[in-house]
Design a protein around this motif. Structure first.
Motif, PDB file in Angstrom:
ATOM      1  N   TRP A 136      -3.460  -1.407  -4.205  1.00 39.88           N
ATOM      2  CA  TRP A 136      -3.415  -2.859  -4.140  1.00 39.88           C
ATOM      3  C   TRP A 136      -2.100  -3.474  -3.611  1.00 39.88           C
ATOM      4  CZ3 TRP A 136      -2.680  -6.394  -9.099  1.00 39.88           C
ATOM      5  CH2 TRP A 136      -2.875  -7.741  -8.638  1.00 39.88           C
ATOM      6  N   ILE A 137      -0.885  -3.120  -4.351  1.00 42.05           N
ATOM      7  CA  ILE A 137       0.391  -3.788  -3.464  1.00 42.05           C
ATOM      8  C   ILE A 137       1.074  -2.645  -3.288  1.00 42.05           C
ATOM      9  CG2 ILE A 137       2.132  -5.342  -3.740  1.00 42.05           C
ATOM     10  CD1 ILE A 137       0.510  -6.643  -6.079  1.00 42.05           C
ATOM     11  N   GLU A 138       1.039  -2.263  -2.000  1.00 42.18           N
ATOM     12  CA  GLU A 138       1.750  -0.903  -1.691  1.00 42.18           C
ATOM     13  C   GLU A 138       3.198  -0.609  -1.899  1.00 42.18           C
ATOM     14  OE1 GLU A 138      -0.022   1.718  -0.126  1.00 42.18           O
ATOM     15  OE2 GLU A 138      -1.840   0.896   0.889  1.00 42.18           O
ATOM     16  N   PRO A 139       3.957  -1.767  -1.743  1.00 47.38           N
ATOM     17  CA  PRO A 139       5.175  -1.731  -1.653  1.00 47.38           C
ATOM     18  C   PRO A 139       5.669  -1.400  -3.034  1.00 47.38           C
ATOM     19  CG  PRO A 139       4.837  -3.810  -0.293  1.00 47.38           C
ATOM     20  CD  PRO A 139       3.537  -3.024  -1.021  1.00 47.38           C
ATOM     21  N   PHE A 163      -1.025 -16.411  -8.720  1.00 47.29           N
ATOM     22  CA  PHE A 163      -0.726 -17.266  -7.446  1.00 47.29           C
ATOM     23  C   PHE A 163       0.578 -16.479  -7.073  1.00 47.29           C
ATOM     24  CE2 PHE A 163      -2.935 -19.917 -10.157  1.00 47.29           C
ATOM     25  CZ  PHE A 163      -4.061 -20.522  -9.430  1.00 47.29           C
ATOM     26  N   TYR A 183       4.276 -13.048  -7.844  1.00 48.47           N
ATOM     27  CA  TYR A 183       5.040 -12.090  -7.146  1.00 48.47           C
ATOM     28  C   TYR A 183       6.309 -12.040  -6.617  1.00 48.47           C
ATOM     29  CZ  TYR A 183       0.716 -10.024  -7.892  1.00 48.47           C
ATOM     30  OH  TYR A 183      -0.397  -9.380  -8.608  1.00 48.47           O
ATOM     31  N   ILE A 197      -3.241 -12.888  -4.615  1.00 51.24           N
ATOM     32  CA  ILE A 197      -4.220 -11.648  -5.058  1.00 51.24           C
ATOM     33  C   ILE A 197      -3.913 -10.660  -4.161  1.00 51.24           C
ATOM     34  CG2 ILE A 197      -6.710 -11.159  -4.723  1.00 51.24           C
ATOM     35  CD1 ILE A 197      -7.191 -13.958  -5.574  1.00 51.24           C
ATOM     36  N   PRO A 253      -0.627  -9.804  -2.203  1.00 52.43           N
ATOM     37  CA  PRO A 253       0.718 -10.066  -1.517  1.00 52.43           C
ATOM     38  C   PRO A 253       1.249  -8.917  -0.689  1.00 52.43           C
ATOM     39  CG  PRO A 253       1.015  -9.356  -3.932  1.00 52.43           C
ATOM     40  CD  PRO A 253      -0.671  -9.401  -3.395  1.00 52.43           C
ATOM     41  N   GLY A 254       0.567  -8.008  -0.728  1.00 58.60           N
ATOM     42  CA  GLY A 254       1.434  -6.858  -0.281  1.00 58.60           C
ATOM     43  C   GLY A 254       1.633  -6.776   1.180  1.00 58.60           C
ATOM     44  N   MET A 264       4.543  -8.978   1.771  1.00 56.23           N
ATOM     45  CA  MET A 264       5.836  -8.261   1.098  1.00 56.23           C
ATOM     46  C   MET A 264       6.297  -7.218   2.220  1.00 56.23           C
ATOM     47  SD  MET A 264       5.038  -7.282  -2.612  1.00 56.23           S
ATOM     48  CE  MET A 264       4.886  -8.300  -3.824  1.00 56.23           C
ATOM     49  N   THR A 265       5.674  -6.519   2.556  1.00 62.79           N
ATOM     50  CA  THR A 265       5.997  -5.458   3.569  1.00 62.79           C
ATOM     51  C   THR A 265       6.385  -6.015   4.777  1.00 62.79           C
ATOM     52  OG1 THR A 265       3.754  -4.352   2.789  1.00 62.79           O
ATOM     53  CG2 THR A 265       4.947  -3.274   4.512  1.00 62.79           C
TER      54      THR A 265
END
Lengths: 494, 486
Positions: A70-73, B392, B396, B468, B470-471, B474-475
């Motif tokens: 889902w959120i890789e980092p 939201f 994150y 939902i 954020p990846g 973020m990356t």
């Protein structure tokens, strides 16, 4: 059957319907929105049934598992699964949602679409809490439930609704933010994993365990709520609309108790053992002191709200006895309380809609004017008091038995609930339902219509089924509870 | 000379002048030509920055005065987009107030040019030049409504305090120059790393530089201008002051503190910690007391910046498990989300304002949930995001900062931050309460073009969407920082 992502369906069906209603909803098409909400909630409930029918009783581990990055980092996964401990809460939540949709059918006339959507979205989020196996996913669902509940209390609540909504929100937010810190700490300790099951085997020092315990305790104790952090609950219940009270008592309080079994017991077992006396003491205070507080209430909703706190004290008591019977008893009490408290608040809602008062003193002799309704209400009251044959009895009995096995006097104290519960419930029943008709308002009451009959009948069936044949509910728990207790018994200190 | 590195700046400079001239030649009430040209300029710039970023270009240019690296291109892309969004939101509002015209466009473009120079500066002088170009344009923008006493006062305050801060920064830079013998950040880094002789002068210079950076961010105790400017300046200008320049200030902080003076990290991290704590405390408590929404958001900005600084101060490598680039990436992500949210909140305020009415008070929003459910929904999303609630984006942002902070082992600081964010949640929730629980005190009129509406919807949905999933962003932030610092 495994090919269908059943858990995802259980979570996202109500949410999808909720969003759809939100987008389509206008003041003009309220009836259509109601029907759509009902259809959505029934469909959501039907989706959860295969979970029960396909559940493998012998398997102690997670079933119906879904896992995707889902959120890789941060190595966060969309990771779902249920075991015997979480199994029943999924259909329970969906079932209660159907009840709340019907409960708000005629009463809510303003902003109908938003109301229905809030309940459906809330339902999906709560199911998500019970299914999440990733710490952050759990947290997201756990926290997100605050938003619809805040709106439900604040928009459709009673006169002091704003105060109650804020109190509810900020109390529970503070608790859960501390839990977030604990989750991040566990992430580092486990070498970069948010998988809850991985955390079960991470070694933790004694100090770390106690700190984690405290952080989790804040989050879950506020939610349950345990004495002395319970003060938001009576306010929230009294101000919330009927549907809000039902969801709050029937499902939301369970999120906290569920957190104890899913997080606290297996992740910090040593701290749990060490601090169990404190939790047990708090639970006993909840059972006895709050039971006494319930007795002096003049407002029916407040009375049931306090009785909820007392009943939930039983749940935590059962968990921290660390015996198979105790944990199962606590789980049974959670499910039973879901039905019974939902039914109690529904009954109060029925009276409130007609009389616009919840003061016990305003009623009397309701049985004579509303015989059908009284039959149901008295049944639920009996269940609330823990009468054998109803669901209320099973969990309490199991916990008391487990307590007596551990320590006779503890069992003694716990058993006072049977006296206290019976006295406040029966006293209320006597004053509201029996005796002569008190005034003209009561004399003019109309008995329940078909809509209310259906809800109450469904709840009554659930209460009796659970009370007469609890084996159906306990069987799937066995394996998972045994495995949980193995985790709790093993020290994680190094 | 490596001209390719500064093509965007040259293009921007030329276009700022062209827009100014075009506005003189094409006189229509709506200033369509100049506006169109401005948006086109921004679009081309965004595409350019995106292409540069995608190519992974990393060069020094102009005798090492300028550096182009992934962080620079990403931040340039974001500042360009933020400026564009600000102008689109501002259109109706500025038209009603007679501010719409060539000055607004060219000054915005000059401000953006200043930001570009700041972001790409690899030399103390270059950074200072960029900062001043940005500041001068902003002072003028704040004072753009000549007939408004409030705006003039805000501009005055902003100018005086801003000049003071520039002085601080310049003084600090001169000390660094004196101690290291060079204006080049790379040289400064090497000199400081090799057992410097003038450590006292260096730390002294550092104090002034941190003060200057803190002023640009608006961190306590250098926050005085924020509430006054946010409240006094026309809302359209607040968007330009409070959005993109924050990203440029971030770049400046990274260039000066990390690329230039990382060997002094122990010193500046302490300073940032104090600034961060003060900002969170003062911002959150002061925000509770506000009834003016713009002022409340100003204090909320201060608190949010404090949180971001917590991320910026967490980049320690000494064996505590988190690499510096993760911490700066977290801070950058926090800021990008913050800017996105701020554009939305002030945008909504502008949508609600109309001729002769500003919609600044909390009570002006009472009952909006019923009369304009969609706009109220967007605002509620933004508020929940600022409060840091899942699902939201703001959640994150906070989550990341808390995790890098926890990795440095300062548990008490994490707990303090967490407790204070519950206080913060109170006033964000109060806004939601006003919109949904209170009865309307007046009839709501919402004014915005369809394009602005669409963009606002997108803004609200982005806050949810990035919450939902954020990846990706973020990356992007991590990689930009990691590739820049390596």
């Amino acid at each position: 059957m495994q090919s269908l992502p059943l858990l995802s369906l259980s979570i996202w069906t109500p949410i999808a319907f909720g969003i759809l209603i939100l987008l389509l909803g206008r003041d003009s098409n309220a009836p259509a929105m109601r029907s759509l909400a009902l259809a959505g909630s029934i469909l959501s409930f039907l989706v959860t049934i295969p979970l029960v029918t396909n559940f493998n009783l012998a398997d102690a581990g997670m079933q119906f598992v879904e896992r995707a990055p889902w959120i890789e980092p941060f190595n966060i996964h969309y990771h779902l699964g249920i075991d015997g401990i979480s199994l029943w809460f999924v259909p329970l939540t969906a079932f209660i949602t159907v009840i709340t949709v019907i409960a708000g059918w005629e009463i809510i006339t303003e902003r109908v679409a938003l109301y229905m959507a809030s309940f459906l979205i809330l339902s999906g989020l709560m199911v998500g809490v019970f299914c999440a196996l990733d710490g952050i996913l759990f947290y997201v669902f756990f926290e997100a439930t605050l938003i619809p509940m805040y709106l439900i209390i604040g928009i459709w609540g009673g006169p002091r609704r704003v105060y109650a909504a804020f109190k509810f929100f900020l109390y529970t937010l503070l608790g859960s933010l501390l839990m977030l810190v604990a989750l991040i700490y566990l992430y580092f300790q486990s070498g970069g994993s948010f998988n809850i099951l991985d955390w079960y085997t991470v070694p933790l020092s004694s100090v770390a365990q106690v700190l984690l315990f405290v952080a989790f305790f804040f989050a879950f104790a506020v939610k349950i709520p345990m004495w002395p952090v319970h003060t938001w609950l009576p306010d929230a219940h009294v101000e919330a609309p009927t549907g809000g009270s039902i969801v709050l008592a029937a499902v939301m309080l369970k999120l906290g108790a569920y957190g104890f079994v899913r997080f606290v017991l297996p992740i910090v077992p040593d701290a749990s053992h060490e601090l169990a006396p404190i939790i047990i003491t708090l639970s006993i205070i909840a059972v006895i002191y709050i039971g006494l507080v319930a007795m002096v209430q003049t407002d029916m909703k407040k009375l049931v709200a306090y009785s909820s706190i007392a009943h939930m004290g039983f749940v935590t008591l059962g968990f921290f006895l660390f015996s198979n019977l105790g944990v199962q008893g606590g789980l049974m009490q959670m499910i039973s309380h879901g039905f019974v408290s939902g039914a109690m608040f529904m009954s109060i809602g029925v009276l409130y809609d007609r009389m616009h008062t919840r003061a016990i003193a305003e009623y009397g002799g309701v049985t004579t004017v509303m015989p059908h309704f009284a039959a149901f209400a008295v049944l639920f009251a009996m269940a609330n008091a823990g009468l054998p044959g109803t669901s209320g009895f099973v969990g309490e009995w199991m916990v008391i038995l487990a307590a007596v096995k551990g320590n006779f006097w503890l069992g003694m104290l716990a058993a006072t609930t049977l006296i206290l519960g019976a006295s406040y419930t029966l006293w209320m029943v006597k004053r509201v339902f029996f005796g002569p008709v008190r005034n003209d308002h009561v004399a003019a009451l109309k008995d329940i219509g078909s809509r209310e009959f259906v809800i109450l009948a469904l709840l009554a069936a659930a209460v009796l089924w659970f009370g007469l044949y609890p084996k159906f509910f306990t069987d799937p728990m066995q394996a998972s509870v045994t495995q949980l207790l193995q985790h709790v018994a093993a020290s994680k200190l190094q | 000379m490596n001209w390719i590195a500064i093509y965007p700046e040259i293009y921007l400079l030329v276009m700022a002048c062209v827009v100014m001239l075009a506005d003189l030649f094409f006189k229509d009430a709506d200033h369509r030509v100049a506006y169109g040209l401005t948006l086109l300029t921004l679009l081309v710039l965004a595409v350019m920055s995106g292409a540069y970023y995608a190519s992974g270009l990393e060069v020094f240019a102009m005798q090492r005065m300028v550096i182009v690296d992934p962080m620079a291109m990403l931040l340039k892309l974001f500042t360009t987009v933020a400026t564009g969004i600000s102008l689109i939101y501002a259109r109706r509002y500025a038209l009603d107030r007679g501010m719409w015209g060539g000055e607004l466009f060219s000054l915005s473009l000059f401000a953006l040019l200043g930001q570009f120079v700041m972001i790409s500066g690899n030399n103390l002088l270059m950074i200072y030049l960029g900062l001043e170009l940005l500041s001068l344009a902003l002072y003028a923008l704040v004072a753009l409504r000549r007939d408004s006493a409030l705006a003039t006062e805000a501009a005055m305050k902003y100018f005086v305090l801003g000049a003071l801060a520039s002085g601080f920064l310049l003084y600090g830079m001169s000390m660094i120059y004196g101690a290291t013998g060079s204006l080049d950040l790379g040289v400064a880094f090497k000199t400081i790393a090799m057992e410097p002789i003038n450590r006292a002068a260096l730390v002294m210079g550092l104090v002034f530089i941190v003060a200057g950076v803190a002023f640009k961010f608006g961190a306590v105790p250098f926050h005085m201008w924020i509430p006054d400017v946010y409240q006094g300046a026309p809302t359209a200008i607040v968007l330009l002051v409070g959005g993109a320049p924050k990203l440029a200030a971030f770049a400046m902080a990274i260039r000066l503190l990390v690329e230039g003076m990382f060997p002094l990290a122990v010193d500046w991290q302490q300073m940032l910690m104090v600034l961060a704590l003060l900002s969170i405390v003062v911002g959150n408590f002061a925000a509770i007391a506000q009834t003016n929404l713009k002022r409340m958001l100003a204090y909320s900005t201060i608190a949010q910046i404090g949180f971001m600084l917590l991320g910026l101060m967490s980049g320690m490598i000494n064996g505590n498990g988190i690499s510096a680039s993760v911490a700066y990436g977290a801070a950058m992500f926090y800021l990008v989300i913050y800017v996105l949210t701020t554009l939305g909140t002030f945008g909504v305020i502008m949508f609600m304002a109309h001729q002769g009415f500003e919609a600044e008070d909390l009570k002006d929003f009472a009952g909006l949930g019923k009369s304009h459910p969609w706009l109220a929904g967007v605002m509620a999303f933004l508020m929940f995001s600022l409060a840091g609630l899942p699902p939201f984006a703001g959640f994150y942002a906070k989550f990341e900062v808390l995790s890098v902070l926890l990795a440095t082992g300062r548990v008490w600081l994490v707990v303090v931050a967490v407790v204070l964010s519950v206080i913060g949640a109170f006033y964000y929730l109060r806004m939601v309460k006003t919109m949904y629980f209170d009865a309307p005190t007046r009839e709501h009129r919402v004014q915005a073009s369809p394009v602005a509406w669409a963009l606002m919807s997108l803004n609200g949905l982005a806050v949810l969407g990035l919450g939902i999933l954020p990846g990706g962003l973020m990356t992007l932030c991590y990689q930009a920082i990691a590739n820049t610092l390596h």
